[in-house]
Design a protein around this motif. Sequence first.
Motif, PDB file in Angstrom:
ATOM      1  N   PHE A 124       0.825  -1.210   0.000  1.00 21.46           N
ATOM      2  CA  PHE A 124       0.000   0.000   0.000  1.00 21.46           C
ATOM      3  C   PHE A 124       0.864   1.267   0.000  1.00 21.46           C
ATOM      4  O   PHE A 124       0.338   2.375   0.061  1.00 21.46           O
ATOM      5  CB  PHE A 124      -0.909   0.020   1.229  1.00 21.46           C
ATOM      6  CG  PHE A 124      -1.713  -1.237   1.392  1.00 21.46           C
ATOM      7  CD1 PHE A 124      -2.742  -1.540   0.511  1.00 21.46           C
ATOM      8  CD2 PHE A 124      -1.422  -2.132   2.411  1.00 21.46           C
ATOM      9  CE1 PHE A 124      -3.474  -2.711   0.652  1.00 21.46           C
ATOM     10  CE2 PHE A 124      -2.149  -3.297   2.563  1.00 21.46           C
ATOM     11  CZ  PHE A 124      -3.180  -3.589   1.681  1.00 21.46           C
ATOM     12  N   LEU A 175      -8.593   0.182   0.443  1.00 20.31           N
ATOM     13  CA  LEU A 175      -8.228  -0.664   1.572  1.00 20.31           C
ATOM     14  C   LEU A 175      -9.409  -1.502   2.049  1.00 20.31           C
ATOM     15  O   LEU A 175      -9.254  -2.685   2.413  1.00 20.31           O
ATOM     16  CB  LEU A 175      -7.693   0.199   2.717  1.00 20.31           C
ATOM     17  CG  LEU A 175      -6.322   0.852   2.452  1.00 20.31           C
ATOM     18  CD1 LEU A 175      -6.016   1.899   3.515  1.00 20.31           C
ATOM     19  CD2 LEU A 175      -5.226  -0.199   2.418  1.00 20.31           C
ATOM     20  N   HIS A 178      -9.776  -4.355  -0.264  1.00 19.00           N
ATOM     21  CA  HIS A 178      -8.736  -5.353  -0.007  1.00 19.00           C
ATOM     22  C   HIS A 178      -9.109  -6.221   1.194  1.00 19.00           C
ATOM     23  O   HIS A 178      -8.942  -7.454   1.153  1.00 19.00           O
ATOM     24  CB  HIS A 178      -7.406  -4.661   0.247  1.00 19.00           C
ATOM     25  CG  HIS A 178      -6.262  -5.601   0.467  1.00 19.00           C
ATOM     26  ND1 HIS A 178      -5.540  -6.156  -0.566  1.00 19.00           N
ATOM     27  CD2 HIS A 178      -5.739  -6.122   1.607  1.00 19.00           C
ATOM     28  CE1 HIS A 178      -4.612  -6.957  -0.082  1.00 19.00           C
ATOM     29  NE2 HIS A 178      -4.716  -6.947   1.234  1.00 19.00           N
ATOM     30  N   VAL A 189      -4.518  -4.124   7.675  1.00 15.56           N
ATOM     31  CA  VAL A 189      -5.107  -3.072   6.850  1.00 15.56           C
ATOM     32  C   VAL A 189      -5.755  -1.994   7.723  1.00 15.56           C
ATOM     33  O   VAL A 189      -5.707  -0.806   7.390  1.00 15.56           O
ATOM     34  CB  VAL A 189      -6.114  -3.657   5.846  1.00 15.56           C
ATOM     35  CG1 VAL A 189      -6.857  -2.543   5.106  1.00 15.56           C
ATOM     36  CG2 VAL A 189      -5.403  -4.541   4.827  1.00 15.56           C
ATOM     37  N   ILE A 193      -5.126   1.954   7.501  1.00 15.58           N
ATOM     38  CA  ILE A 193      -6.187   2.966   7.416  1.00 15.58           C
ATOM     39  C   ILE A 193      -5.959   4.069   8.458  1.00 15.58           C
ATOM     40  O   ILE A 193      -6.095   5.263   8.163  1.00 15.58           O
ATOM     41  CB  ILE A 193      -7.582   2.319   7.598  1.00 15.58           C
ATOM     42  CG1 ILE A 193      -7.955   1.506   6.357  1.00 15.58           C
ATOM     43  CG2 ILE A 193      -8.643   3.394   7.856  1.00 15.58           C
ATOM     44  CD1 ILE A 193      -9.255   0.737   6.483  1.00 15.58           C
TER      45      ILE A 193
END
Length: 234
Positions: A124, A175, A178, A189, A193
Motif C-alpha cells: 500500500f 483498503l 482489499h 489493513v 487505514i
Amino acid sequence: MEDILHHQSSQFDEELGRLRSDVLRMGGLVENQVATAIEAYGACDPRAIEETIARDQDINALEKQIDDESAQLIARRQPTAVDLRLVFGIIKIVTDLERIGDEAKKIAKGVRRICAAGSQPTQFAPAILHLAETVLVMVRESLDAFARLDSGLAQKVIVDDNGVDAEFKSIVRQLITHMTEEPNTISMVMDVIWIARSVERIGDHAKNVGEHVIFIVEGQDVRHRRLSSNGGAV
C-alpha cells in the motif's frame, strides 16, 4: 505588514522576533518528525519509528514554552489589536503544530505494530507515500507562509487540502475492498487505514495554520469557509 513587524519599542520588536523564531524552530522539528514518520512507513525502519516517537517530547516542550512566552508578552506589553492578532495567531499555530506531531507519532506507532506482527505495509506504500508527500509540502508551505506572512501562499495550502481529502477517501475505499477480498489481512489493513487517517489529519492541521496566517495578515477569520484557488470564498 510593517505594522505587525515594527513597533516603537525595539525591545517589543525583539520579543516578537524571538517568539516568531521559536514558532519556526518548532515547525522545523515537526516537519522533520513527519518526514521521519513517512520514512518509517516506507522502510519499516525501527530507528525512524523510535526517533519519530521520541521527538514528540521536544515538540510538546516547545509548545508549552511558546505559550508561556506569549502569555508573558501580553501581560507585560499589553499589545494593540494588530499585535494581539499576531500573538493569538501564534498561540493557535503552535497548537496545530503540536497536533501534527501527535499524528506523526501515531503513524510511527502504527508502523511499529505492523512490523512487529511480521507484516509489510509496502503493497500500500505508493498511495500512502504519495498522500504523505503532498501533506509534507503543505506543512512546509504553511510554515513558509507564516515566516513571510504570505496570505496568498496560506490560501494555496487551504485549497490543497481539498485534494488531500479526496485522495484519502480513495485510499480508504481501496483498503476496504482489499479487506473484503482478503479477510486475513484485516488487522494489518486497519492499521494502514489509521496511518492514512493520521496523514490526512496532518493536512487538516497544515490548512489550519494557513487559516491562522490569513487571520494574522488580513484580520479575516476564514475557518469553516471553502476557498477557491483565487482565495475567494465558495
